[in-house]
Design a protein around this motif. Structure first.
Motif, PDB file in Angstrom:
ATOM      1  N   UNK A  16       0.821  -1.210   0.000  1.00  0.00           N
ATOM      2  CA  UNK A  16       0.000   0.000   0.000  1.00  0.00           C
ATOM      3  C   UNK A  16       0.852   1.257   0.000  1.00  0.00           C
ATOM      4  N   UNK A  17       1.718   1.406   1.054  1.00  0.00           N
ATOM      5  CA  UNK A  17       2.539   2.612   1.120  1.00  0.00           C
ATOM      6  C   UNK A  17       3.853   2.379   0.389  1.00  0.00           C
ATOM      7  N   UNK A  18       4.809   3.302   0.539  1.00  0.00           N
ATOM      8  CA  UNK A  18       6.132   3.088  -0.048  1.00  0.00           C
ATOM      9  C   UNK A  18       6.789   1.910   0.660  1.00  0.00           C
ATOM     10  N   UNK A  19       7.295   0.937  -0.078  1.00  0.00           N
ATOM     11  CA  UNK A  19       7.836  -0.265   0.557  1.00  0.00           C
ATOM     12  C   UNK A  19       9.144   0.012   1.295  1.00  0.00           C
ATOM     13  N   UNK A  20       9.361  -0.719   2.397  1.00  0.00           N
ATOM     14  CA  UNK A  20      10.635  -0.630   3.111  1.00  0.00           C
ATOM     15  C   UNK A  20      11.669  -1.482   2.384  1.00  0.00           C
ATOM     16  N   UNK A  21      11.237  -2.683   2.041  1.00  0.00           N
ATOM     17  CA  UNK A  21      12.120  -3.584   1.298  1.00  0.00           C
ATOM     18  C   UNK A  21      11.483  -3.858  -0.049  1.00  0.00           C
ATOM     19  N   UNK A  22      12.295  -3.799  -1.061  1.00  0.00           N
ATOM     20  CA  UNK A  22      11.824  -4.068  -2.399  1.00  0.00           C
ATOM     21  C   UNK A  22      12.778  -5.062  -3.035  1.00  0.00           C
ATOM     22  N   UNK A  23      12.255  -6.214  -3.426  1.00  0.00           N
ATOM     23  CA  UNK A  23      13.116  -7.229  -4.028  1.00  0.00           C
ATOM     24  C   UNK A  23      12.687  -7.410  -5.472  1.00  0.00           C
ATOM     25  N   UNK A  24      13.646  -7.332  -6.383  1.00  0.00           N
ATOM     26  CA  UNK A  24      13.323  -7.443  -7.802  1.00  0.00           C
ATOM     27  C   UNK A  24      14.188  -8.492  -8.478  1.00  0.00           C
ATOM     28  N   UNK A  25      13.542  -9.488  -9.056  1.00  0.00           N
ATOM     29  CA  UNK A  25      14.269 -10.460  -9.886  1.00  0.00           C
ATOM     30  C   UNK A  25      15.471 -11.061  -9.170  1.00  0.00           C
ATOM     31  N   UNK A  26      15.303 -11.428  -7.925  1.00  0.00           N
ATOM     32  CA  UNK A  26      16.436 -11.897  -7.131  1.00  0.00           C
ATOM     33  C   UNK A  26      16.748 -13.362  -7.453  1.00  0.00           C
ATOM     34  N   UNK A  27      18.049 -13.617  -7.610  1.00  0.00           N
ATOM     35  CA  UNK A  27      18.535 -14.977  -7.856  1.00  0.00           C
ATOM     36  C   UNK A  27      19.621 -15.318  -6.860  1.00  0.00           C
ATOM     37  N   UNK A  28      19.597 -16.534  -6.356  1.00  0.00           N
ATOM     38  CA  UNK A  28      20.768 -17.029  -5.654  1.00  0.00           C
ATOM     39  C   UNK A  28      21.015 -18.450  -6.129  1.00  0.00           C
ATOM     40  N   UNK A  29      22.169 -18.621  -6.767  1.00  0.00           N
ATOM     41  CA  UNK A  29      22.531 -19.944  -7.264  1.00  0.00           C
ATOM     42  C   UNK A  29      23.835 -20.358  -6.611  1.00  0.00           C
ATOM     43  N   UNK A  30      23.848 -21.531  -5.991  1.00  0.00           N
ATOM     44  CA  UNK A  30      25.070 -22.059  -5.399  1.00  0.00           C
ATOM     45  C   UNK A  30      25.760 -22.982  -6.400  1.00  0.00           C
ATOM     46  N   UNK A  31      27.070 -22.930  -6.434  1.00  0.00           N
ATOM     47  CA  UNK A  31      27.795 -23.881  -7.275  1.00  0.00           C
ATOM     48  C   UNK A  31      28.774 -23.189  -8.186  1.00  0.00           C
ATOM     49  N   UNK A  32      29.519 -23.986  -8.925  1.00  0.00           N
ATOM     50  CA  UNK A  32      30.552 -23.422  -9.799  1.00  0.00           C
ATOM     51  C   UNK A  32      29.943 -22.639 -10.965  1.00  0.00           C
ATOM     52  N   UNK A  33      30.486 -21.495 -11.241  1.00  0.00           N
ATOM     53  CA  UNK A  33      30.021 -20.693 -12.371  1.00  0.00           C
ATOM     54  C   UNK A  33      28.588 -20.231 -12.235  1.00  0.00           C
ATOM     55  N   UNK A  34      28.172 -19.970 -10.984  1.00  0.00           N
ATOM     56  CA  UNK A  34      26.771 -19.650 -10.725  1.00  0.00           C
ATOM     57  C   UNK A  34      26.323 -18.400 -11.481  1.00  0.00           C
TER      58      UNK A  34
END
Lengths: 360, 650
Positions: A16-34
């Protein structure tokens, strides 16, 4: 902020109001060459397939959401769904692979070490599943640890620590050591430690999973009470649906690192996005979660409109007695406008469809 | 070498069969080729000659080359006064001051029981007539421990926090620990000359690994949730280390300090070989004169010093942990009072000799009662009355076991032995280990040390097998019997902390100066470790497995042979590995008492300038032998564990 929202492809839920946290298109990949995976065709593979092909594990995939100020935002999923990784990405305890995390409009991923430390010291505080207390310190020193490392003097930090110790109901245990306390008490220490630094946002990582059910319920009530008293923004991770429904203003359901559905509790229960969510909420007593808005029906000519009025945001369970006693349709009115009516048939329909057994 | 090319597709025979096949092939070829290609003259002398030149060159440049002027000499000049100051401090304190100081430290940090132990121990040094020597050894030990901690704890902290650094460090520490203490003495004297500085450096090298390892392990054992909580609150790296990791790892680190101290004491006595002062020198002199009694006095002092240091530091760490936990007010307020009292006592004791002539800085002569005469009498009695028995044992083992084995090793063509080692390495552990082990063995003829190396190898193998037999018997016994375990454990703990040196003394008393004495010392030195590891393996077998075996009607013997020993196999292999390394260390030291082999070469290198090159080469030879034995035996254990995992996956 406008540019961000415009650029966002999927924004789940609406803050509703201005967000405190805004997450956009977040990725977390573990491993080689992530870092090479994101943006490549591999990114669209299923989790198992990706692991087989590249040896990488995608813990968080393409996640976007906003958390509003003073909101209790719950992230729910089974173990391995990536929810714990997600909450760690917010303060970069785990470094995200791609995407954006904004705190009050500031890019968290762009911060240098010093700024990030400031963020952790003043804006965020976290409560952990296994408490993460320091066994060699008394309760008082555990609670004041966050103040100590940001350089507060002894009288100042002890005074503040005493305040929060009173707030979470640990009076009399100041000089005890963590292993002399029960699990529930230990988590109160963890909670007090987080509150002591007076953060803007409290992050909870399955804080009550290690506790007995009875104590867990007490701690949940404690969190609700604290939310009323201190009014912090809270981001709460859990695998327990009843906990999510009890605490959450909004709930985000994750599976295999991806967002499945994000909405208010009654949205999840009333309109599950897919079979996965439907399966999850099957055992929920709908009358405890759904509001009248979900069963309101159009007014027909036969309806007598001289009955009582109710708001559409009243939970069905709380309206049962009134509707049945009225003996006629009850008007549902929002801001003076008549949305429709609710009658005993509608209410009984919901209750009859509920699973037999004890309510959550 | 048919075993090497086992037909693919066929099921691979068990490893026991393969090892048997290799050994059988060796025996056959030995019979056929005996006495040829044996290198009995020692092989080429290029390397020792070159090393001799290196040594001579180093001696010539000691005051001209910048490497020495600004490198080694600087280090030596920095360390020497450190030791001299500690030594001088003890001298100025006098015997009474030292004794009261030890008792006071015991009281303040470890309680009144340890005070009594320290008091008794220090008085014993004086009564045995070796107070000054004991203090010298203590000074050497403490100086080395200090340096080892200053270097080791920071390294351990870094290794605890960085996987990469840990990976680099681990093989280095492995090497530092498996090297027999003798091996790097020649090299160190090459750089730093003989004397206390070299002794301190050698001791630091030997003693630092435990504290580095255990600091790292302690930090790694801190629950990740706790460090993460600290990070989440915005702690800097150093804040997390100081407030979270170090306090939580404290007990493990103190354990590391304790182990470092015991290792330092053990090495400090051995550095007598490079002219370090102290008890080691007394032992050395006595051994060379075959004066068992004198060696016994000094050996007893070493044992007492080891017990006092070990018990007091262990009790201190235990107590520190207890106080930290309870947070009782009494202990906090009472301790400063005790500490003050203790301090006053020390000052008074130290000043007494200056105030009154009746108290001397030196231990009063009238109180000295060494047990040397009694021991020598006993030794002579043994020689007279038990001679036939000890001689029979010695000769029996020497002629039946050691000599044939030495003949087999020494009279085989040298390349055959290399092939056998390679084949064993391959069968037990795979190609890489095979190449490494064979490579190490090829080094011996290159160093011109083939005959000495074979003497050392034969003694080590005989000793290791004997230690293993004792270890399995006693280990199984204590593993199945709690009472036996409780009674034996203190002795094993104490036995493990003793320097290898000490064990030569009873061996010498019984069997005189021979190879056999070295093997006996090695067996005694290695047994505690072997017993403990076997015991642990037996105790690791889950009770429900044993219960199942008993329920199906197994006899105790069947339980041992069909359940406990097979399931303890990884531990048995580890026990053998440790046994080999310990026996090797002791066998090398036994060069002092007629053991011969590489140990003797090293010692001759110290005493005769013209043999310094051979001494250096022997040091390298010991390293090669140690690595070869360690790789083969350790690889066997590792391979086994690996194949079990692979089987489980199918």
């Amino acid at each position: 902020m406008t540019t961000v929202t415009a650029a966002a492809t999927v924004v789940a839920g609406t803050a509703t109001a201005e967000p405190v946290i805004s997450v956009r298109d977040l990725w977390k990949i573990f491993g080689p060459g992530a870092s090479r995976v994101v943006g490549s065709p591999d990114a669209d593979l299923s989790r198992a397939e990706l692991r087989r092909r590249t040896g990488c594990t995608a813990a968080v995939r393409r996640l976007s959401f906003d958390v509003a100020r003073r909101e209790v935002f719950v992230v729910m999923g089974l173990s391995g769904s990536g929810k714990s990784t997600l909450v760690r990405c917010l303060t970069r305890l785990v470094e995200p692979t791609a995407g954006q995390v904004l705190f009050e409009g500031e890019d968290v991923r762009g911060m240098d070490d010093r700024r990030l430390r400031e963020l952790r010291r003043r804006k965020f505080a976290m409560v952990f599943q296994n408490f993460g207390l320091l066994p060699h310190r008394r309760v008082l020193d555990n609670v004041s640890y966050g103040l100590e490392i940001r350089g507060a003097g002894k009288p100042e930090r002890y005074a503040r620590a005493q305040e929060v110790i009173d707030l979470v109901g640990l009076q009399g245990y100041e000089t005890a050591y963590p292993d002399q306390l029960s699990g529930g008490m230990q988590q109160r220490v963890g909670l007090a430690r987080a509150l002591a630094v007076d953060p803007d946002v409290l992050l909870f990582d399955e804080p009550f999973s290690a506790l007995d059910p009875l104590i867990r319920r007490g701690m949940q009530d404690e969190v609700i009470r604290l939310h009323h008293e201190v009014g912090k923004t809270m981001l709460f991770i859990t695998h327990d649906l009843s906990e999510a429904l009890k605490l959450g203003d909004r709930i985000l359901i994750m599976r295999d690192g991806e967002l499945v559905q994000c909405g208010t509790p009654d949205q999840l229960v009333g309109a599950p996005a897919d079979d996965y969510v439907r399966d999850f909420v099957r055992d929920v007593a709908k009358s405890h979660v759904l509001t009248l808005r979900w069963i309101v029906r159009r007014v027909t000519p036969q309806d007598a409109l001289d009955g009582p009025e109710l708001s559409p945001d009243v939970v069905i369970r709380d309206a049962v007695r009134q509707v049945i006693q009225a003996g006629r349709p009850v008007k549902v009115v929002e801001n003076g406008a008549l949305l429709g009516v609710v009658d005993s048939a509608g209410i009984l329909g919901v209750i009859a469809a509920e699973p037999q057994g004890d309510p959550p | 070498m048919t075993v090497l090319v086992a037909a693919p597709g066929l099921r691979r025979p068990s490893r026991g069969v393969l090892v048997g096949a290799v050994l059988a092939a060796w025996l056959l070829l030995f019979v056929a080729l005996r006495g040829q290609f044996t290198l009995s003259a020692g092989g080429p002398t290029v390397v020792p000659t070159w090393l001799q030149h290196l040594k001579d060159g180093a001696d010539g440049q000691r005051n001209t080359s910048p490497l020495f002027l600004y490198g080694f000499n600087e280090i030596r000049v920095a360390i020497d006064p450190l030791f001299t100051n500690v030594q001088g401090f003890f001298l100025r304190l006098g015997w009474l001051g030292c004794t009261v100081l030890a008792a006071a430290l015991g009281l303040v940090f470890a309680g009144w029981r340890m005070m009594l132990l320290a008091l008794a121990g220090f008085l014993a040094f004086g009564v045995l007539g070796l107070f000054g020597e004991s203090m010298d050894t203590l000074a050497l030990t403490l100086t080395s421990v200090l340096i080892a901690l200053v270097i080791g704890i920071p390294l351990g902290i870094v290794a605890g926090n960085s996987d990469r650094f840990q990976q680099v460090l681990t093989p280095v520490l492995d090497l530092m620990q498996i090297l027999p203490t003798f091996a790097y003495l020649p090299l160190i004297t090459l750089c730093f000359l003989i004397g206390p500085a070299s002794a301190v450096i050698a001791t630091v090298i030997y003693a630092a690994p435990p504290v580095i390892r255990l600091t790292s392990a302690g930090i790694r054992n801190v629950a990740p949730a706790t460090t993460e909580a600290s990070r989440s609150l915005g702690a800097t790296r150093w804040q997390t280390v100081r407030h979270v990791q170090l306090p939580m790892a404290k007990r493990t680190i103190v354990l590391g300090i304790n182990q470092t101290m015991m290792a330092a004491l053990s090495m400090a006595t051995i550095t007598a070989l490079i002219d370090a002062p102290g008890l080691g020198k007394t032992v050395l002199k006595a051994l060379s004169r075959e004066d068992v009694g004198a060696a016994f006095d000094a050996g007893l002092c070493i044992v007492i010093l080891a017990v006092v240091l070990d018990r007091v530091t262990t009790a201190a760490s235990q107590r520190a942990a207890d106080i930290g936990r309870s947070g009782r007010a009494t202990s906090v307020t009472a301790r400063p009072a005790i500490a003050l009292l203790a301090l006053v006592a020390v000052v008074v004791a130290a000043q007494l000799p200056r105030l009154t002539a009746r108290v001397s800085l030196l231990f009063p002569d009238g109180w000295v009662h060494p047990i040397r005469p009694a021991v020598n009498t006993a030794s002579r009695w043994i020689e007279l009355h038990l001679f036939s028995t000890t001689e029979a044992i010695k000769n029996g083992v020497t002629y039946r076991l050691i000599n044939p084995l030495q003949t087999l090793l020494g009279d085989s063509p040298w390349w055959l032995l290399v092939l056998v080692v390679a084949a064993l390495g391959y069968v037990l552990s795979g190609v890489r280990i095979a190449l490494a082990a064979a490579g190490c063995l090829v080094g011996l003829p290159l160093l011109g040390l083939w005959p000495s190396g074979m003497i050392t190898l034969a003694s080590t193998l005989v000793g290791a097998v004997s230690a293993m037999v004792i270890g399995v018997v006693v280990g199984v016994w204590t593993g199945r019997n709690d009472l036996a375990d409780r009674i034996l454990r203190p002795f094993l703990d104490a036995g493990q902390t003793m320097p290898a040196f000490v064990y030569l003394i009873p061996g010498l008393a019984l069997f005189g100066a021979t190879r056999f004495t070295g093997i006996v010392a090695g067996v005694i030195y290695a047994s505690p470790v072997v017993i403990k590891v076997v015991n642990e393996g037996i105790r690791d077998v889950s009770p429900s497995t044993i219960e199942a075996a008993v329920a199906s009607g197994s006899t105790p013997w069947q339980v041992i042979t069909k359940v406990q020993l097979p399931m303890a196999r990884p531990h048995l292999l580890l026990a053998f590995n440790q046994g080999v390394i310990y026996v090797l260390a002791a066998v090398i030291v036994a060069g002092l008492v007629g053991g011969g082999g590489l140990g003797l070469d090293v010692i001759n290198g110290f005493s005769q300038v013209s043999l310094a090159g051979t001494g250096l080469a022997a040091g390298i030879g010991i390293v090669l032998l140690g690595i070869m034995l360690d790789r083969i035996t350790q690889g066997a254990g590792r391979r086994r564990a690996g194949s079990d995992v692979a089987l489980g996956a199918h």
